[in-house]
Design a protein around this motif. Structure first.
Motif, PDB file in Angstrom:
ATOM      1  N   VAL A  30       0.866  -1.180   0.000  1.00  0.00           N
ATOM      2  CA  VAL A  30       0.000   0.000   0.000  1.00  0.00           C
ATOM      3  C   VAL A  30       0.900   1.226   0.000  1.00  0.00           C
ATOM      4  N   VAL A  31       0.637   2.120  -0.934  1.00  0.00           N
ATOM      5  CA  VAL A  31       1.310   3.417  -0.956  1.00  0.00           C
ATOM      6  C   VAL A  31       0.274   4.442  -0.531  1.00  0.00           C
ATOM      7  N   VAL A  32       0.552   5.117   0.568  1.00  0.00           N
ATOM      8  CA  VAL A  32      -0.318   6.200   1.011  1.00  0.00           C
ATOM      9  C   VAL A  32       0.315   7.478   0.490  1.00  0.00           C
ATOM     10  N   CYS A  33      -0.455   8.267  -0.237  1.00  0.00           N
ATOM     11  CA  CYS A  33       0.108   9.398  -0.969  1.00  0.00           C
ATOM     12  C   CYS A  33      -0.631  10.697  -0.660  1.00  0.00           C
ATOM     13  N   VAL A  34       0.116  11.688  -0.201  1.00  0.00           N
ATOM     14  CA  VAL A  34      -0.438  13.023   0.009  1.00  0.00           C
ATOM     15  C   VAL A  34      -0.547  13.677  -1.360  1.00  0.00           C
ATOM     16  N   MET A  35      -1.776  13.941  -1.749  1.00  0.00           N
ATOM     17  CA  MET A  35      -2.042  14.570  -3.037  1.00  0.00           C
ATOM     18  C   MET A  35      -2.272  16.060  -2.803  1.00  0.00           C
ATOM     19  N   SER A  36      -1.703  16.867  -3.670  1.00  0.00           N
ATOM     20  CA  SER A  36      -1.917  18.308  -3.580  1.00  0.00           C
ATOM     21  C   SER A  36      -3.001  18.694  -4.562  1.00  0.00           C
ATOM     22  N   ASN A  37      -4.010  19.372  -4.046  1.00  0.00           N
ATOM     23  CA  ASN A  37      -5.112  19.851  -4.858  1.00  0.00           C
ATOM     24  C   ASN A  37      -4.926  21.353  -5.056  1.00  0.00           C
ATOM     25  N   PRO A  38      -4.715  21.814  -6.293  1.00  0.00           N
ATOM     26  CA  PRO A  38      -4.487  23.241  -6.519  1.00  0.00           C
ATOM     27  C   PRO A  38      -5.686  24.104  -6.131  1.00  0.00           C
ATOM     28  N   ASN A  39      -6.852  23.485  -5.973  1.00  0.00           N
ATOM     29  CA  ASN A  39      -8.048  24.232  -5.584  1.00  0.00           C
ATOM     30  C   ASN A  39      -8.213  24.337  -4.069  1.00  0.00           C
ATOM     31  N   LYS A  40      -7.336  23.670  -3.306  1.00  0.00           N
ATOM     32  CA  LYS A  40      -7.397  23.704  -1.855  1.00  0.00           C
ATOM     33  C   LYS A  40      -6.122  24.319  -1.303  1.00  0.00           C
ATOM     34  N   THR A  41      -6.263  25.067  -0.253  1.00  0.00           N
ATOM     35  CA  THR A  41      -5.110  25.583   0.467  1.00  0.00           C
ATOM     36  C   THR A  41      -4.871  24.673   1.657  1.00  0.00           C
ATOM     37  N   GLY A  42      -3.725  24.032   1.678  1.00  0.00           N
ATOM     38  CA  GLY A  42      -3.409  23.136   2.780  1.00  0.00           C
ATOM     39  C   GLY A  42      -3.188  23.893   4.074  1.00  0.00           C
ATOM     40  N   ARG A  43      -3.673  23.328   5.166  1.00  0.00           N
ATOM     41  CA  ARG A  43      -3.461  23.940   6.480  1.00  0.00           C
ATOM     42  C   ARG A  43      -2.094  23.561   7.035  1.00  0.00           C
ATOM     43  N   LEU A  44      -1.718  22.308   6.824  1.00  0.00           N
ATOM     44  CA  LEU A  44      -0.426  21.822   7.308  1.00  0.00           C
ATOM     45  C   LEU A  44       0.530  21.666   6.132  1.00  0.00           C
ATOM     46  N   PRO A  45       1.798  21.941   6.353  1.00  0.00           N
ATOM     47  CA  PRO A  45       2.769  21.718   5.277  1.00  0.00           C
ATOM     48  C   PRO A  45       2.790  20.233   4.876  1.00  0.00           C
ATOM     49  N   VAL A  46       3.038  19.971   3.616  1.00  0.00           N
ATOM     50  CA  VAL A  46       3.046  18.597   3.108  1.00  0.00           C
ATOM     51  C   VAL A  46       4.031  17.743   3.896  1.00  0.00           C
ATOM     52  N   GLU A  47       5.189  18.269   4.206  1.00  0.00           N
ATOM     53  CA  GLU A  47       6.193  17.474   4.927  1.00  0.00           C
ATOM     54  C   GLU A  47       5.695  17.029   6.302  1.00  0.00           C
ATOM     55  N   GLU A  48       4.923  17.881   6.963  1.00  0.00           N
ATOM     56  CA  GLU A  48       4.354  17.500   8.260  1.00  0.00           C
ATOM     57  C   GLU A  48       3.326  16.376   8.095  1.00  0.00           C
ATOM     58  N   ARG A  49       2.519  16.457   7.053  1.00  0.00           N
ATOM     59  CA  ARG A  49       1.548  15.391   6.789  1.00  0.00           C
ATOM     60  C   ARG A  49       2.263  14.080   6.490  1.00  0.00           C
ATOM     61  N   LEU A  50       3.353  14.158   5.705  1.00  0.00           N
ATOM     62  CA  LEU A  50       4.131  12.955   5.395  1.00  0.00           C
ATOM     63  C   LEU A  50       4.714  12.347   6.664  1.00  0.00           C
ATOM     64  N   ASP A  51       5.242  13.189   7.541  1.00  0.00           N
ATOM     65  CA  ASP A  51       5.801  12.697   8.810  1.00  0.00           C
ATOM     66  C   ASP A  51       4.737  11.985   9.643  1.00  0.00           C
ATOM     67  N   ARG A  52       3.539  12.561   9.695  1.00  0.00           N
ATOM     68  CA  ARG A  52       2.452  11.955  10.473  1.00  0.00           C
ATOM     69  C   ARG A  52       2.019  10.626   9.853  1.00  0.00           C
ATOM     70  N   LEU A  53       2.004  10.552   8.542  1.00  0.00           N
ATOM     71  CA  LEU A  53       1.658   9.291   7.885  1.00  0.00           C
ATOM     72  C   LEU A  53       2.741   8.245   8.100  1.00  0.00           C
ATOM     73  N   ARG A  54       3.997   8.660   8.071  1.00  0.00           N
ATOM     74  CA  ARG A  54       5.084   7.701   8.348  1.00  0.00           C
ATOM     75  C   ARG A  54       4.944   7.143   9.761  1.00  0.00           C
ATOM     76  N   ALA A  55       4.592   7.999  10.711  1.00  0.00           N
ATOM     77  CA  ALA A  55       4.385   7.538  12.088  1.00  0.00           C
ATOM     78  C   ALA A  55       3.206   6.570  12.154  1.00  0.00           C
ATOM     79  N   ALA A  56       2.136   6.866  11.422  1.00  0.00           N
ATOM     80  CA  ALA A  56       0.963   5.987  11.400  1.00  0.00           C
ATOM     81  C   ALA A  56       1.289   4.645  10.754  1.00  0.00           C
ATOM     82  N   ALA A  57       2.223   4.643   9.803  1.00  0.00           N
ATOM     83  CA  ALA A  57       2.586   3.420   9.081  1.00  0.00           C
ATOM     84  C   ALA A  57       3.691   2.625   9.776  1.00  0.00           C
ATOM     85  N   ALA A  58       4.215   3.153  10.880  1.00  0.00           N
ATOM     86  CA  ALA A  58       5.278   2.449  11.605  1.00  0.00           C
ATOM     87  C   ALA A  58       4.772   1.058  11.989  1.00  0.00           C
ATOM     88  N   GLY A  59       5.562   0.056  11.696  1.00  0.00           N
ATOM     89  CA  GLY A  59       5.177  -1.313  11.998  1.00  0.00           C
ATOM     90  C   GLY A  59       4.415  -1.999  10.875  1.00  0.00           C
TER      91      GLY A  59
END
Length: 142
Positions: A30-59
């Motif tokens: 499974v590849v979990v992928c942060v997609m950027s939508n040009p019509n949405k303004t992200g609240r959190l930086p992409v790198e922070e979201r990636l870090d949180r997903l890596r933590a969720a995928a630990a194990g």
């Protein structure tokens, strides 16, 4: 078989984490992928979201985390050889939103969409709700 779990993950919620764990049991990879939508303004930086997903995928040894900016989901699917996209749904409203995209992804790239229903205890959780709750001032102490 490989599957793609795309989303904005802004922020990552317990519901996202649940869908990720359940998906990891169903697929070889499974590849979990942060997609950027040009019509949405992200609240959190992409790198922070990636870090949180890596933590969720630990194990979860069969899960990797990625991001994609610019271009359609089907473009990412074609490049990565994905034939399955995973989408968590909380209810009929989510399904109504997701179905036209699933049909289009199938038409454009032969990509199937697997809808995984949210666990009842998490069906009320949304990134928008979490963000809204985090912005509010704490309740006054009594």
């Amino acid at each position: 078989m490989r599957a793609l779990f795309p989303g904005s993950f802004d922020p990552v919620t317990q519901g996202h984490e649940d869908i990720l764990r359940r998906s990891a049991r169903l697929f070889d990879e499974v590849v979990v992928c942060v997609m950027s939508n040009p019509n949405k303004t992200g609240r959190l930086p992409v790198e922070e979201r990636l870090d949180r997903l890596r933590a969720a995928a630990a194990g979860l040894s069969n899960v990797t985390v990625d991001s994609h900016t610019g271009g359609l989901l089907v473009d990412y699917c074609r490049r990565g050889g994905f034939k399955v996209v995973i989408r968590g749904v909380r209810g009929v409203k989510d399904l109504d939103y997701e179905m036209p995209m699933a049909r289009m992804n199938h038409e454009l790239a032969g990509v199937e969409t697997l809808f995984i229903p949210a666990e009842p205890a998490m069906a009320h959780i949304s990134s928008t709700l979490v963000t809204t709750m985090n912005r509010q001032d704490p309740a006054p102490e009594r």
